[in-house]
Motif scaffolding. Structure first.
Motif: not given
Length: 176
Positions: A134-148, A150-156
Motif C-alpha cells: 500500500y502506498r498511502e500518498d497515491k491511495n494505491q493498493r497492490s497485490l503481488v505474486r512472484v512465481l518461478p 513470471v511476476t503478477l501484480v494487480i494494482t490501483g
C-alpha cells in the motif's frame, strides 16, 4: 430599418440572435450526465503477448461483474522483458490494473509496478498467498505474486476486495 443593421443596435441585435440560437441548440441537444467509460477488448493483446513470451500467460477467465476493461498494451520492460498491462474501471468507479512479466529481478519489477517495496500483509486468494502493498500518498493498493517464471501484480485505487476479485479470476493459459 437601417438603424437595426448598423451601429450599436445592429451589433446588439446580431449578438442576441446568435445567443438565442446557441441557447436553443443546447436545449434540444440530448445530454448525458453519466460518465461513459469506453470498453476496450483485450483478448487479441493477450494472444499476441502469449506468442512473444516463453511461458504460459495469465489472464482473467472473465471480467469481474460490473467492471469495464478500458486499456491494454504490451510494453518493453527495463531489462528488455515484455510486460502485459490490462486496465479496468471497477464497478465502484475505481481503477485496477493487472500486470505481468518475467522481468528480472522480479522484486524490482514488482516494486516498480506497486510504487513501493513495503509489504503490509498477505491475503489468501483461491488458496494461494498474495503479498499486499500500500502506498498511502497515491491511495494505491497492490497485490503481488512472484512465481518461478513470471511476476503478477494487480494494482490501483480499487479496494482490497475488488483487487482480490480480479486475482481470483486469473488463470494461466497453456503455452502453445
Amino acid at each position: 430599418m437601417r438603424r437595426f443593421t448598423q451601429g450599436f443596435y445592429g451589433y446588439a441585435v446580431a449578438l442576441f440572435v446568435c445567443l438565442a440560437g446557441a441557447g436553443l441548440f443546447l436545449l434540444v441537444t440530448p445530454q448525458s450526465r453519466e460518465q461513459h467509460v469506453p470498453r476496450l477488448e483485450y483478448s487479441i493483446t493477450v494472444a499476441n503477448f502469449g506468442h512473444e513470451v516463453p511461458y504460459g500467460v495469465w489472464a482473467p477467465q472473465r471480467d469481474p461483474s460490473g467492471w469495464v476493461p478500458n486499456s491494454n498494451r504490451i510494453a518493453q520492460g527495463e531489462s528488455g522483458a515484455r510486460v502485459l498491462y490490462l486496465g479496468y474501471a471497477t464497478a465502484n468507479k475505481q481503477h485496477a490494473m493487472f500486470v505481468q512479466s518475467d522481468e528480472q529481478p522480479a522484486a524490482a519489477f514488482a516494486s516498480r509496478m506497486a510504487n513501493t517495496d513495503k509489504a503490509v500483509g498477505t491475503q489468501q486468494i483461491g488458496g494461494v498467498a498474495w503479498e499486499q502493498r500500500y502506498r498511502e500518498d497515491k491511495n494505491q493498493r497492490s497485490l503481488v505474486r512472484v512465481l518461478p517464471e513470471v511476476t503478477l501484480v494487480i494494482t490501483g485505487t480499487a479496494d482490497w476486495p475488488e483487487l482480490a476479485e480480479l486475482a481470483a479470476l486469473l488463470h494461466q493459459r497453456a503455452k502453445g
